[in-house]
Design a protein around this motif. Structure first.
Motif, PDB file in Angstrom:
ATOM      1  N   ALA A 192       3.886   2.032  -6.395  1.00  0.00           N
ATOM      2  CA  ALA A 192       2.738   2.923  -6.585  1.00  0.00           C
ATOM      3  C   ALA A 192       1.709   2.671  -5.473  1.00  0.00           C
ATOM      4  CB  ALA A 192       2.108   2.674  -7.952  1.00  0.00           C
ATOM      5  N   VAL A 193       0.783   3.623  -5.284  1.00  0.00           N
ATOM      6  CA  VAL A 193      -0.284   3.421  -4.302  1.00  0.00           C
ATOM      7  C   VAL A 193      -1.144   2.230  -4.749  1.00  0.00           C
ATOM      8  CG1 VAL A 193      -2.347   4.419  -3.252  1.00  0.00           C
ATOM      9  CG2 VAL A 193      -0.328   5.852  -3.639  1.00  0.00           C
ATOM     10  N   ASP A 194      -1.418   1.316  -3.829  1.00  0.00           N
ATOM     11  CA  ASP A 194      -2.176   0.107  -4.168  1.00  0.00           C
ATOM     12  C   ASP A 194      -3.669   0.322  -3.925  1.00  0.00           C
ATOM     13  OD1 ASP A 194      -3.173  -2.343  -4.649  1.00  0.00           O
ATOM     14  OD2 ASP A 194      -2.055  -3.380  -3.063  1.00  0.00           O
ATOM     15  N   TYR A 195      -4.345   0.777  -4.987  1.00  0.00           N
ATOM     16  CA  TYR A 195      -5.772   1.094  -4.843  1.00  0.00           C
ATOM     17  C   TYR A 195      -6.666  -0.136  -4.737  1.00  0.00           C
ATOM     18  CZ  TYR A 195      -4.854   6.026  -5.504  1.00  0.00           C
ATOM     19  OH  TYR A 195      -4.407   7.310  -5.332  1.00  0.00           O
ATOM     20  N   THR A 196      -6.110  -1.332  -4.981  1.00  0.00           N
ATOM     21  CA  THR A 196      -6.950  -2.515  -4.764  1.00  0.00           C
ATOM     22  C   THR A 196      -7.297  -2.631  -3.284  1.00  0.00           C
ATOM     23  OG1 THR A 196      -5.082  -4.015  -4.432  1.00  0.00           O
ATOM     24  CG2 THR A 196      -5.892  -3.737  -6.714  1.00  0.00           C
ATOM     25  N   LYS A 197      -6.513  -1.974  -2.432  1.00  0.00           N
ATOM     26  CA  LYS A 197      -6.777  -1.989  -0.982  1.00  0.00           C
ATOM     27  C   LYS A 197      -7.731  -0.863  -0.560  1.00  0.00           C
ATOM     28  CE  LYS A 197      -3.698  -5.225   0.058  1.00  0.00           C
ATOM     29  NZ  LYS A 197      -2.407  -5.052  -0.600  1.00  0.00           N
ATOM     30  N   ASP A 198      -8.077   0.005  -1.505  1.00  0.00           N
ATOM     31  CA  ASP A 198      -8.957   1.141  -1.171  1.00  0.00           C
ATOM     32  C   ASP A 198     -10.410   0.670  -1.077  1.00  0.00           C
ATOM     33  OD1 ASP A 198      -9.792   3.702  -0.625  1.00  0.00           O
ATOM     34  OD2 ASP A 198      -8.948   4.620  -2.425  1.00  0.00           O
ATOM     35  N   PHE A 199     -11.261   1.513  -0.580  1.00  0.00           N
ATOM     36  CA  PHE A 199     -12.658   1.154  -0.290  1.00  0.00           C
ATOM     37  C   PHE A 199     -13.340   0.444  -1.457  1.00  0.00           C
ATOM     38  CE2 PHE A 199     -17.181   1.705   0.138  1.00  0.00           C
ATOM     39  CZ  PHE A 199     -17.405   1.484   1.484  1.00  0.00           C
ATOM     40  N   PHE A 200     -13.203   1.007  -2.662  1.00  0.00           N
ATOM     41  CA  PHE A 200     -13.886   0.429  -3.826  1.00  0.00           C
ATOM     42  C   PHE A 200     -13.005  -0.553  -4.608  1.00  0.00           C
ATOM     43  CE2 PHE A 200     -15.971   4.571  -3.099  1.00  0.00           C
ATOM     44  CZ  PHE A 200     -17.286   4.126  -2.930  1.00  0.00           C
TER      45      PHE A 200
END
Ligand code: 4AD
Ligand code: MG
Length: 464
Positions: A192-200
């Motif tokens: 899945a897309v790893d949103y922990t790496k996203d801006f917030f």
């Protein structure tokens, strides 16, 4: 010499008569003959233009030829009683400055009566038209009146966030906000897309409503409101939907659903009365050009008590009528605009507040009724518009709200902060959202929501 605005000049013309004044603005038309030129000048302060009379002998040919439709000019001269019909005063131009030329070959707003569709394609220039200057002045007046209404009542204006991690309406129609490379996002082990790496450090969106944060503030300040942009990524290509629109959301502690309805009705009437009291020139223009019933309709809404009706009774009326609808009516359906408009425009002939909707078609936060089937929702339906306001009393009981979240699949860890207001010092409270552009449709009599916002955002369209 300091510039005077045309609105000021025309409102106090007796004070300015026979004095020298300076005006700056844009040329609407120029006509005349070998000896004299008549220029209709508008500066945006009012729908009205002022006539400038230029004695051709006093100005160079070079200068006069640049005074064309759309050009920006400054004029100094004396205000005098007009000889001609059509205006009571005019300016006898003495000095003339061409501030910005507008090439007649390419300036797109040459003639009057361009279609609204064409004007949408030149939204950067449409404020120069009478129609859009009216709409923009009215938009300003309504925004100001919103703040005045709540300020006078002691409500606190709260700025709720635009970027959010929650889906307030639970409708899922949100625009994602991310700084990840969308063509090659970081992935988790599971793919899945790893949103922990996203801006917030998590997935975020543009808000669909400031309500949830508004409720937090109401549980401390008592009566609050938000007024800001909201975003819906729903693919609704209608004359009533925008992907980016402005919403006013009051939220009040200790209000039950009846109090909420009273406030909504008082608020709408106040706004309409404010427009009638402060913007009658613009309303008269729109009445004349687009909608001969406009001013009469506005007055009637101010004077008429709104009908208040249960959803169930509305469904009975809709089933009983001979009128054919595209969407079949039965208890439990989300009413379509055709149904709403039938109730308002054909059956009652006045605004209607519908309450107690089936819980399955409304958001998770609405207070449950004892019948177990309906919630204390309220929609205000307006002639020509359909739904102009949506709101409710809120579920203030922690266990009931938790149970409802579970039922609709909202995880507690997403909105733990919202649930805590029900845990600590919970109180009955209510609120609603007024779509600002729906209000503007009503107040201006315009038929398409794209024509009451400066730069509309709709599916496949985000120009300018
Ligand atoms: O009924 P809605 O979705 O309600 C809410 O968002 C609640 N959180 C409001 C509240 O209780 N605080 O939207 C409220 C109003 C609608 O009645 C309509 O006037 C307007 O917002 N609206 C839109 N206006 C333009 N384009 C859209 N796509 C709109 N969606 C809703
Ligand atoms: Mg709604």
């Amino acid at each position: 010499m300091k510039r005077i605005k045309i609105k000021e000049l025309l409102s106090n013309s007796s004070q300015y008569i026979d004095t020298q004044i300076t005006l700056k603005g844009w040329v609407r038309t120029k006509r005349g003959n070998k000896h004299v030129a008549f220029v209709a000048l508008n500066d945006g302060s009012t729908i009205h233009t002022i006539q400038i009379v230029l004695d051709v002998a006093k100005f160079s040919e070079e200068q006069l030829k640049d005074v064309t439709t759309g050009a920006c000019i400054g004029v100094t001269g004396k205000l005098v009683q007009s000889q001609g019909a059509g205006q009571s005063v005019e300016i006898q131009g003495e000095t003339l400055e061409v501030i910005g030329v507008a090439d007649p070959e390419t300036y797109p707003l040459q003639k009057k009566g361009h279609s609204l569709e064409f004007l949408r394609e030149i939204a950067h220039l449409r404020p120069r038209t009478n129609t859009f200057s009216c709409v923009l002045r009215l938009r300003h007046a309504m925004a100001f009146a919103v703040h005045k209404f709540y300020n006078d009542k002691g409500f606190v204006y709260v700025h709720t966030p635009i970027i959010t991690g929650s889906d307030a309406e639970g409708a899922g129609a949100m625009f994602q906000v991310t700084t990840l490379d969308v063509s090659n996002p970081p992935k988790t082990k599971e793919g899945a897309v790893d949103y922990t790496k996203d801006f917030f450090g998590k997935a975020t969106n543009l808000t669909v409503s400031g309500q949830l944060e508004g409720e937090l503030a109401a549980m401390a300040l008592g009566e609050v409101y938000t007024f800001g942009p909201t975003f819906r990524a729903e693919n609704s290509n209608t004359t009533r939907h925008l992907a980016e629109f402005w919403m006013i959301e009051p939220e009040m502690a200790f209000y039950e659903i009846q109090d909420n309805m009273d406030l909504a009705e008082e608020f709408l009437k106040y706004l309409v009365q404010y427009a009638l009291d402060n913007c009658i020139d613009d309303l008269n223009f729109l009445n004349e050009m687009y909608d001969k019933e406009l001013v009469a309709r506005l007055k009637s809404v101010v004077e008429t008590p709104f009908v208040r009706l249960n959803y169930t009774e509305a469904v009975e009326i809709l089933i009983a009528t001979k009128q054919k609808f595209e969407y079949k009516v039965e208890w439990g359906i989300d009413l379509q605009s055709e149904h709403e408009r039938y109730l308002v425009e054909k059956h009652f002939l006045k605004p209607v507040i519908l309450t107690n909707y089936p819980k399955d078609i409304k958001a998770f936060y609405m207070k449950a009724n004892e019948d177990g089937k309906t919630v204390r929702a309220m929609d205000v339906l307006f002639p020509g518009i359909g739904e102009i306001i949506g709101g409710s009393q809120r579920e203030d009981n922690l266990e009931k709200l938790q149970a409802r979240c579970k039922e609709v699949g909202i995880h507690e860890n997403e909105i733990w902060w919202y649930l805590e207001t029900r845990k600590f010092g919970s109180a009955p409270h209510s609120g609603f959202g007024l779509g600002f552009e729906r209000l503007m449709l009503f107040v201006t009599g315009m038929g398409n929501i794209r024509d009451v916002i400066p730069f509309p955002r709709t599916p496949q369209s985000a120009e300018f």
